[in-house]
Design an enzyme around this catalytic site. Structure first.
Site, PDB file in Angstrom:
ATOM      1  N   ASN A   1       4.701  38.947 -15.960  1.00  0.00           N
ATOM      2  CA  ASN A   1       4.765  40.376 -15.636  1.00  0.00           C
ATOM      3  C   ASN A   1       6.213  40.659 -15.244  1.00  0.00           C
ATOM      4  O   ASN A   1       6.637  40.303 -14.148  1.00  0.00           O
ATOM      5  CB  ASN A   1       3.799  40.670 -14.478  1.00  0.00           C
ATOM      6  N   TRP A   2       6.932  41.273 -16.162  1.00  0.00           N
ATOM      7  CA  TRP A   2       8.375  41.442 -15.943  1.00  0.00           C
ATOM      8  C   TRP A   2       8.701  42.594 -14.996  1.00  0.00           C
ATOM      9  O   TRP A   2       9.854  42.779 -14.607  1.00  0.00           O
ATOM     10  CB  TRP A   2       9.105  41.657 -17.276  1.00  0.00           C
ATOM     11  N   LYS A   3       7.707  43.408 -14.675  1.00  0.00           N
ATOM     12  CA  LYS A   3       7.911  44.573 -13.789  1.00  0.00           C
ATOM     13  C   LYS A   3       9.063  45.440 -14.309  1.00  0.00           C
ATOM     14  O   LYS A   3       9.236  45.538 -15.522  1.00  0.00           O
ATOM     15  CB  LYS A   3       8.130  44.098 -12.340  1.00  0.00           C
TER      16      LYS A   3
ATOM     17  N   HIS B   1      -2.545  46.474 -10.671  1.00  0.00           N
ATOM     18  CA  HIS B   1      -1.580  45.638  -9.954  1.00  0.00           C
ATOM     19  C   HIS B   1      -1.343  46.208  -8.559  1.00  0.00           C
ATOM     20  O   HIS B   1      -1.346  47.422  -8.369  1.00  0.00           O
ATOM     21  CB  HIS B   1      -0.262  45.565 -10.726  1.00  0.00           C
TER      22      HIS B   1
ATOM     23  N   GLU C   1       1.215  46.678  -6.908  1.00  0.00           N
ATOM     24  CA  GLU C   1       2.309  47.655  -6.819  1.00  0.00           C
ATOM     25  C   GLU C   1       1.853  49.028  -7.323  1.00  0.00           C
ATOM     26  O   GLU C   1       2.305  50.063  -6.827  1.00  0.00           O
ATOM     27  CB  GLU C   1       3.530  47.124  -7.597  1.00  0.00           C
TER      28      GLU C   1
ATOM     29  N   GLU D   1      -4.302  38.213  -6.814  1.00  0.00           N
ATOM     30  CA  GLU D   1      -2.923  38.212  -6.345  1.00  0.00           C
ATOM     31  C   GLU D   1      -2.881  38.695  -4.902  1.00  0.00           C
ATOM     32  O   GLU D   1      -2.844  39.909  -4.644  1.00  0.00           O
ATOM     33  CB  GLU D   1      -2.068  39.151  -7.203  1.00  0.00           C
TER      34      GLU D   1
ATOM     35  N   GLY E   1       6.149  38.143  -4.738  1.00  0.00           N
ATOM     36  CA  GLY E   1       7.593  38.326  -4.602  1.00  0.00           C
ATOM     37  C   GLY E   1       8.153  37.838  -3.282  1.00  0.00           C
ATOM     38  O   GLY E   1       9.291  38.131  -2.937  1.00  0.00           O
TER      39      GLY E   1
ATOM     40  N   SER F   1       4.087  34.485  -6.343  1.00  0.00           N
ATOM     41  CA  SER F   1       5.083  33.419  -6.178  1.00  0.00           C
ATOM     42  C   SER F   1       4.709  32.117  -6.891  1.00  0.00           C
ATOM     43  O   SER F   1       4.950  31.030  -6.368  1.00  0.00           O
ATOM     44  CB  SER F   1       5.371  33.172  -4.693  1.00  0.00           C
TER      45      SER F   1
ATOM     46  N   GLY G   1       5.520  36.807 -11.844  1.00  0.00           N
ATOM     47  CA  GLY G   1       6.532  37.860 -11.790  1.00  0.00           C
ATOM     48  C   GLY G   1       7.926  37.277 -11.894  1.00  0.00           C
ATOM     49  O   GLY G   1       8.433  36.990 -12.975  1.00  0.00           O
ATOM     50  N   GLY G   2       8.555  37.066 -10.746  1.00  0.00           N
ATOM     51  CA  GLY G   2       9.955  36.631 -10.697  1.00  0.00           C
ATOM     52  C   GLY G   2      10.285  35.438 -11.590  1.00  0.00           C
ATOM     53  O   GLY G   2      11.290  35.438 -12.299  1.00  0.00           O
TER      54      GLY G   2
END
Ligand code: PGA
Length: 250
Positions: free
Chosen positions: A9-11, A95, A97, A167, A173, A213, A234-235
């Site tokens: 998930n590149w956001k 998600h 966010e 999640e 993150g 993470s 993500g990251g």
């Protein structure tokens, strides 16, 4: 029996050129994988370019979110029809966010899920508790409620096209991953919820990803848990070498 799904998930990261560069590196480093599925979810602006690049490759293309109407006066929104048009086979919905920054609740998330399924997209439905909710001993209640509300009016036949992503919000993150035991315990709770909503066979067939993470140095242990069927990353999905190492979990 459940094929693991590793999704990036590149956001809100990467231009089109940067997205193409990352996907080319992933394609060249991936090798021959048959026992796991790989998915990337870039920002909307890169979907079209990546749709052509990923055609007939082992990497699937997904969106990070979708709106529930097909078309109309909805400024800023993107529909399932549009996602299919550019080659998406998946979309994420719910998600944390989207829930927290954009104020989306379970009902909207459920509408999005139905719209996406209706247009032949597979859906990753995200659930997870906040730190305060966990500290208050509410984690299981919150997550169970999100699973139930997200799956309202979903038929047993539709379940094959849904993946749940657990999640915990406090792990996203932050570098603060859930322990594999805590993650496994919540995944087992989710599978139990699926058993009560559907049946044991259906629940056993459904994939439940962990997210928050996930990194090259913790993926092996997370993936060794019996109810963890993949990762939503993500990251660590923003660099080819770390995402490839996660895909190649052992
Ligand atoms: P993270 O994000 O891997 O950077 O924690 C995961 C996610 O939000 O899907």
């Amino acid at each position: 029996m459940r094929t693991p799904l590793i999704a990036g998930n590149w956001k809100m990261h990467k231009t089109v050129a940067e997205s193409v560069e990352l996907v080319e590196a992933l394609l060249s480093g991936l090798g021959n994988i048959t026992d796991r599925e790989v998915l990337v979810c870039p920002p909307y602006t890169a979907l079209h370019a990546l749709g052509s690049l990923l055609q007939d490759t082992p990497i699937d293309l997904g969106a990070q979110d979708v709106f529930y109407e097909d078309q109309g006066a909805y400024t800023g929104a993107i529909s399932s029809v549009m996602l299919r048009d550019v080659g998406c086979t998946y979309t994420i919905v719910g998600h944390s966010e989207r829930r927290q920054v954009f104020g989306e609740g379970d009902e909207i998330i459920n509408r999005k899920l139905h719209a996406a399924l209706g247009h032949g997209l597979r859906v990753i439905l995200c659930v997870g508790e906040t730190k305060d909710q966990r500290d208050a001993g509410m984690a299981e209640k919150i997550v169970t409620g999100q699973v139930q509300a997200g799956l309202v009016q979903v038929t047993p036949a539709q379940l094959a096209n849904i993946v749940i992503a657990y999640e915990p919000v406090w792990a996203i993150g932050t570098g603060d991953t859930a322990t594999s035991a805590d993650a496994q315990s919540m995944h087992a709770t989710i599978r139990q919820t699926l058993t009560s909503l559907y049946d044991e066979v259906q629940a056993q067939q459904m994939r439940i990803q962990y997210g928050g993470s996930v990194k090259p140095d913790n993926v092996d242990e997370l993936m060794s848990q019996p109810d963890i069927d993949g990762a939503l990353v993500g990251g660590a999905a923003l660099k080819a070498d770390s995402f490839l190492r996660i895909v190649q979990f052992r």
